[in-house]
Write an enzyme that holds these catalytic residues in place. Structure first.
Site, PDB file in Angstrom:
ATOM      1  N   LYS A 149     -15.827 -18.902   2.047  1.00 34.51           N
ATOM      2  CA  LYS A 149     -16.891 -18.333   2.887  1.00 34.51           C
ATOM      3  C   LYS A 149     -17.297 -19.425   3.873  1.00 34.51           C
ATOM      4  CE  LYS A 149     -20.898 -15.363   2.112  1.00 34.51           C
ATOM      5  NZ  LYS A 149     -20.488 -14.347   3.084  1.00 34.51           N
TER       6      LYS A 149
HETATM    7  N1  PPE Z   1     -16.754  -9.950   2.736  1.00 34.20           N
HETATM    8  C1  PPE Z   1     -17.338 -10.756   3.655  1.00 34.20           C
HETATM    9  C2  PPE Z   1     -16.574 -11.155   4.845  1.00 34.20           C
HETATM   10  C3  PPE Z   1     -18.657 -11.172   3.462  1.00 34.20           C
HETATM   11  O1  PPE Z   1     -19.226 -11.963   4.376  1.00 34.20           O
HETATM   12  C4  PPE Z   1     -19.362 -10.762   2.307  1.00 34.20           C
HETATM   13  C5  PPE Z   1     -20.780 -11.196   2.087  1.00 34.20           C
HETATM   14  C6  PPE Z   1     -18.698  -9.943   1.371  1.00 34.20           C
HETATM   15  C7  PPE Z   1     -17.392  -9.573   1.616  1.00 34.20           C
HETATM   16  C8  PPE Z   1     -19.359  -9.515   0.082  1.00 34.20           C
HETATM   17  O2  PPE Z   1     -19.488 -10.618  -0.786  1.00 34.20           O
HETATM   18  P1  PPE Z   1     -20.675 -10.703  -1.842  1.00 34.20           P
HETATM   19  O3  PPE Z   1     -21.943 -10.923  -1.084  1.00 34.20           O
HETATM   20  O4  PPE Z   1     -20.318 -11.855  -2.705  1.00 34.20           O
HETATM   21  O5  PPE Z   1     -20.681  -9.425  -2.590  1.00 34.20           O
HETATM   22  N2  PPE Z   1     -21.505 -11.441   3.271  1.00 34.20           N
HETATM   23  C9  PPE Z   1     -22.741 -12.200   3.228  1.00 34.20           C
HETATM   24  C10 PPE Z   1     -23.183 -12.653   4.600  1.00 34.20           C
HETATM   25  C11 PPE Z   1     -23.658 -11.579   5.505  1.00 34.20           C
HETATM   26  C12 PPE Z   1     -24.335 -12.121   6.761  1.00 34.20           C
HETATM   27  O6  PPE Z   1     -24.572 -11.308   7.671  1.00 34.20           O
HETATM   28  O7  PPE Z   1     -24.662 -13.311   6.830  1.00 34.20           O
HETATM   29  C13 PPE Z   1     -23.839 -11.446   2.512  1.00 34.20           C
HETATM   30  O8  PPE Z   1     -23.684 -10.249   2.232  1.00 34.20           O
HETATM   31  O9  PPE Z   1     -24.864 -12.056   2.225  1.00 34.20           O
END
Ligand code: PPE
Length: 320
Positions: A149
């Site tokens: 990330k």
């Molecule tokens: N894919 C991506 C690309 C992503 O950024 C997130 C979270 C997910 C999947 C889901 O992952 P999880 O949160 O572990 O279930 N994205 C984070 C950032 C968003 C933002 O706008 O900043 C979030 O959901 O907090």
């Protein structure tokens, strides 16, 4: 911020911060909910473990342990007097050197929190959102690290998001290198076909979402079959139901993709069951998932003089 609590307005970095120029940072996110057993950070440790793994993938040594970061996140919430909020830990190459070799630049560690409502709109959570398959492909594992990330990687998501918004949709769906369905700009994705829940696998360039893991477990605990496999683009249009998940977005139904109505055009039956079960989990109403809740310490661990609302950063060393 690097081991000290700093008021929101003082939580600043230098304009020559390495990560600002080259995207050399990694971040993660948690939500804290006012649950049946007190304010609790959902899967705090899992998110912080992923943060440290993301940092390792970009060769960034982090001077704090998961346990220290965990304590810092909890104290941050308490000090800000928040019962429910969004928490953003970020590790980035700081101020010190310019140029593409980041190895001499310091590694800064910050946690911030604030109140953040429905990420894709309150209405979308109830009626479903409209999404567009992006013309931008998800970052390739041959060029970057989808499993990390990392800040710089998000330029890909930003392009897709802008494209979808300008075209009048709420969200983009990115395909992977091979043209298989990958995920949203900040969410993992699922399709329901013939009663089976299908979601892209680890090899489809997804971020391995913590919410995804939770949703898969909840679905299996409820007796649904969940399959991780490559999904063809047309399967999105042919699906009975589509939904997305993420920390910020939580669980969101998708009602239209590329102007094809999904199922009945309303959140589907399985989506609704999972949505309710997920809410029960995050709000502490299901004892079997209490292990996912890191209950924030009661106010007696807070300083005698509360910090100003919006205090941004945490002192891991003083609490760990
Ligand atoms: N894919 C991506 C690309 C992503 O950024 C997130 C979270 C997910 C999947 C889901 O992952 P999880 O949160 O572990 O279930 N994205 C984070 C950032 C968003 C933002 O706008 O900043 C979030 O959901 O907090």
């Amino acid at each position: 911020m690097n081991g000290r609590f700093v008021p929101w307005e003082d939580a600043k970095v230098h304009v020559l911060t390495h990560g600002l120029h080259y995207g050399t940072g990694v971040f993660d996110s948690m939500r804290c909910y006012e649950t049946a057993i007190g304010p609790a950070i959902f899967r705090n440790v899992e998110h912080l473990e992923r943060l440290l793994r993301s940092a390792e993938l970009y060769y960034m040594p982090v001077g704090f342990t998961v346990e220290q970061l965990r304590a810092a996140a909890r104290e941050l919430v308490v000090r800000n007097g928040l019962r429910s909020c969004y928490i953003r830990p970020i590790v980035n190459r700081g101020y010190g050197t310019m140029g593409l070799n980041p190895l001499e630049a310091p590694v800064d560690v910050t946690l911030a929190c604030w109140e953040w409502g429905a990420y894709l709109g309150e209405e979308g959570k109830h009626t479903g959102i409209r999404a567009k398959v992006s013309s931008w492909r998800r970052i390739s594992p041959q060029s970057l690290i989808p499993h990390a990330k990392a800040s710089g990687q998000y330029l890909n998501n930003v392009l897709a998001k802008i494209e979808s918004l300008k075209a009048g949709y709420e969200e983009a769906i990115l395909l992977d290198d091979a043209g298989h369905v990958c995920e949203g700009t900040g969410e993992n994705i699922y399709v329901v076909r013939d009663g089976e829940i299908v979601t892209p696998g680890q090899h489809n360039s997804i971020l391995d979402g913590i919410t995804r893991r939770s949703v898969i477990q909840i679905a299996r605990d409820l007796g649904y079959s969940v399959v991780e496999r490559s999904i063809a683009r047309a399967e999105l249009y042919l699906a009975d139901e589509v939904f997305m998940s993420g920390t910020a977005a939580e669980l969101v139904p998708v009602r239209e993709i590329d102007d094809h109505v999904i199922g009945s055009g309303k959140p589907g039956e399985i989506t609704n069951v999972l949505l309710a079960a997920f809410e029960d989990a995050i709000y502490g109403r299901t004892p079997r998932y209490h292990e996912w809740l890191d209950v924030v310490e009661p106010a007696d661990s807070a300083p005698s003089e509360p910090a100003a609302p919006g205090t941004a950063t945490a002192d891991a060393s003083a609490t760990g």
